[in-house]
Design an enzyme around this catalytic site. Structure first.
Site, PDB file in Angstrom:
ATOM      1  N   ASP A   1      78.207  65.498   4.147  1.00 54.81           N
ATOM      2  CA  ASP A   1      77.185  65.484   3.090  1.00 54.81           C
ATOM      3  C   ASP A   1      76.975  64.054   2.590  1.00 54.81           C
ATOM      4  OD1 ASP A   1      79.579  65.267   1.761  1.00 54.81           O
ATOM      5  OD2 ASP A   1      79.121  66.764   0.228  1.00 54.81           O
ATOM      6  N   SER A   2      77.746  63.103   3.158  1.00 53.84           N
ATOM      7  CA  SER A   2      77.462  61.677   2.941  1.00 53.84           C
ATOM      8  C   SER A   2      76.061  61.347   3.440  1.00 53.84           C
ATOM      9  CB  SER A   2      78.510  60.811   3.648  1.00 53.84           C
ATOM     10  OG  SER A   2      78.650  61.219   5.004  1.00 53.84           O
TER      11      SER A   2
ATOM     12  N   ASP B   1      79.866  69.652   6.690  1.00 50.85           N
ATOM     13  CA  ASP B   1      80.265  69.806   5.285  1.00 50.85           C
ATOM     14  C   ASP B   1      79.520  70.946   4.633  1.00 50.85           C
ATOM     15  OD1 ASP B   1      82.168  68.212   3.947  1.00 50.85           O
ATOM     16  OD2 ASP B   1      80.914  66.432   4.232  1.00 50.85           O
TER      17      ASP B   1
ATOM     18  N   LYS C   1      83.648  72.040   6.721  1.00 57.91           N
ATOM     19  CA  LYS C   1      84.591  71.292   5.886  1.00 57.91           C
ATOM     20  C   LYS C   1      84.304  71.646   4.430  1.00 57.91           C
ATOM     21  CE  LYS C   1      84.533  66.622   5.366  1.00 57.91           C
ATOM     22  NZ  LYS C   1      84.290  66.487   3.903  1.00 57.91           N
TER      23      LYS C   1
ATOM     24  N   GLU D   1      85.507  70.773   0.431  1.00 59.78           N
ATOM     25  CA  GLU D   1      86.253  69.871  -0.461  1.00 59.78           C
ATOM     26  C   GLU D   1      87.072  70.667  -1.469  1.00 59.78           C
ATOM     27  OE1 GLU D   1      83.957  66.847  -2.395  1.00 59.78           O
ATOM     28  OE2 GLU D   1      83.144  66.088  -0.500  1.00 59.78           O
TER      29      GLU D   1
ATOM     30  N   GLU E   1      91.470  61.648   1.620  1.00 57.67           N
ATOM     31  CA  GLU E   1      90.570  60.532   1.283  1.00 57.67           C
ATOM     32  C   GLU E   1      91.101  59.715   0.114  1.00 57.67           C
ATOM     33  OE1 GLU E   1      86.361  61.336   1.142  1.00 57.67           O
ATOM     34  OE2 GLU E   1      85.938  59.388   0.220  1.00 57.67           O
TER      35      GLU E   1
HETATM   36  O1  KIV Z   1      80.707  63.464   3.848  1.00 57.15           O
HETATM   37  C1  KIV Z   1      81.454  62.770   4.555  1.00 57.15           C
HETATM   38  O2  KIV Z   1      80.998  61.938   5.348  1.00 57.15           O
HETATM   39  C2  KIV Z   1      82.896  62.978   4.449  1.00 57.15           C
HETATM   40  C3  KIV Z   1      83.789  62.033   5.197  1.00 57.15           C
HETATM   41  C4  KIV Z   1      83.767  60.695   4.604  1.00 57.15           C
HETATM   42  C5  KIV Z   1      85.162  62.559   5.325  1.00 57.15           C
HETATM   43  O3  KIV Z   1      83.313  63.864   3.781  1.00 57.15           O
END
Ligand code: KIV
Length: 300
Positions: free
Chosen positions: A61-62, A100, A130, A132, A199
């Site tokens: 989600d980056s 994510d 993924k 969080e 992280e």
């Molecule tokens: O959203 C993302 O890119 C991440 C990574 C930095 C682990 O969660």
């Protein structure tokens, strides 16, 4: 959507990633068995990373900060993630594909969260999600795994908690905070996750957690003792503007390359140097005199 290649042709699977834990703990820290993970948000990047041999491609989600211009990951929606995931799916043949779950897609109820994760599998073609958070996500991770959706955990600095944490700060620096990160990592493992991202934490803490867990740890700003490493693609290739954290190593300077290419192009177009004759099509027919005067008839 492209089909997953059959096992046996170099396709990385969830069990492959799990089995790398044993390999990386038996080998030296420079070992080739360390897990490599990079983010990707589009087809060409996914294709290049996949061809380069990256083990895990993460549609993070980056994307919100790296591609969509937001100042946090919070505005990113499930539909945004699906859009980018489908493009990455089409470019990924060998790497394990993980996406994510964005902020808001797993915070309302367990049923709603499982339904959202299923959309990422069915409509986006992801092989794992993924999530969080640590102890607080125990039940959710368990339910996702029961629904046959492999889960990668993410503890330490969790960017979706930026408001609650008061910024993007290194986590686990005090004894109490370190114990909480440890509890979070253990909860994620107990819930059935196949790997966990650590992280922004002291390398000593990440090393302790890595030694305790049976599942692989994938570090970002967590030192070299994790079972694998992940970086945001735009940080890796120098496309991120402004501040970059100390754990980022830039392997290319694409921002300057792109700016240079665009400037050279503008200069050539304005100076009449592009396109050249060799970059133009030619006609073998006698075109005769250009048509002048008269009016163009509009059909109908
Ligand atoms: O959203 C993302 O890119 C991440 C990574 C930095 C682990 O969660």
């Amino acid at each position: 959507m492209s089909m997953l290649p059959h096992a046996g042709n170099g396709k990385v699977s969830v069990p492959d990633i799990l089995s790398r834990k044993a390999l990386s703990s038996a080998a030296s820290s420079e070992s080739k068995s360390k897990i490599t993970c990079l983010t990707a948000y589009d087809y060409p990047t996914a294709r290049l990373l996949d061809e380069a041999g990256v083990d895990v491609i993460l549609v993070g989600d980056s994307v919100g900060m790296a591609v969509l211009g937001y100042d946090s990951t919070l505005p990113v929606t499930l539909d945004d993630m699906l859009h980018h995931l489908r493009a990455v799916r089409r470019g990924t043949r060998h790497a394990l594909l993980v996406v994510d779950m964005p902020y808001g897609s797993f915070h309302v109820s367990i049923e709603d969260s499982v339904r959202n994760a299923m959309r990422l599998v069915k409509e986006g073609g992801t092989e794992a999600v993924k999530v969080e958070g640590g102890e607080r996500r125990l039940e959710l991770i368990h339910r996702l795994v029961e629904a046959e959706i492999p889960v990668m955990g993410h503890v330490g600095l969790t960017p979706q908690s930026v408001n609650a944490m008061g910024g993007f700060h290194v986590q686990g620096k005090s004894m109490d905070a370190a114990r909480q990160v440890e509890r979070d990592a253990r909860a994620v493992e107990a819930a059935g996750a196949f790997a966990v991202v650590l992280e922004s934490m002291p390398r000593e803490l990440a090393a302790q957690i890595t030694a305790q867990l049976r599942i692989p740890t994938i570090g970002i700003g967590a030192g070299p003792d994790c079972d694998g490493q992940v970086l945001v693609f735009h940080d890796l290739v120098g496309l991120t503007e402004g501040y970059t954290p100390k754990f980022v190593r830039r392997y290319a300077d694409l921002a300057n390359e792109i700016t240079r290419a665009a400037r050279d192009y503008c200069e050539d177009v304005r100076g009449g140097k592009f396109p050249a004759d060799g970059e133009s099509y030619h006609s073998t027919a006698e075109l005769g005199r250009p048509v002048t005067g008269g009016s163009v008839k509009v059909p109908g």
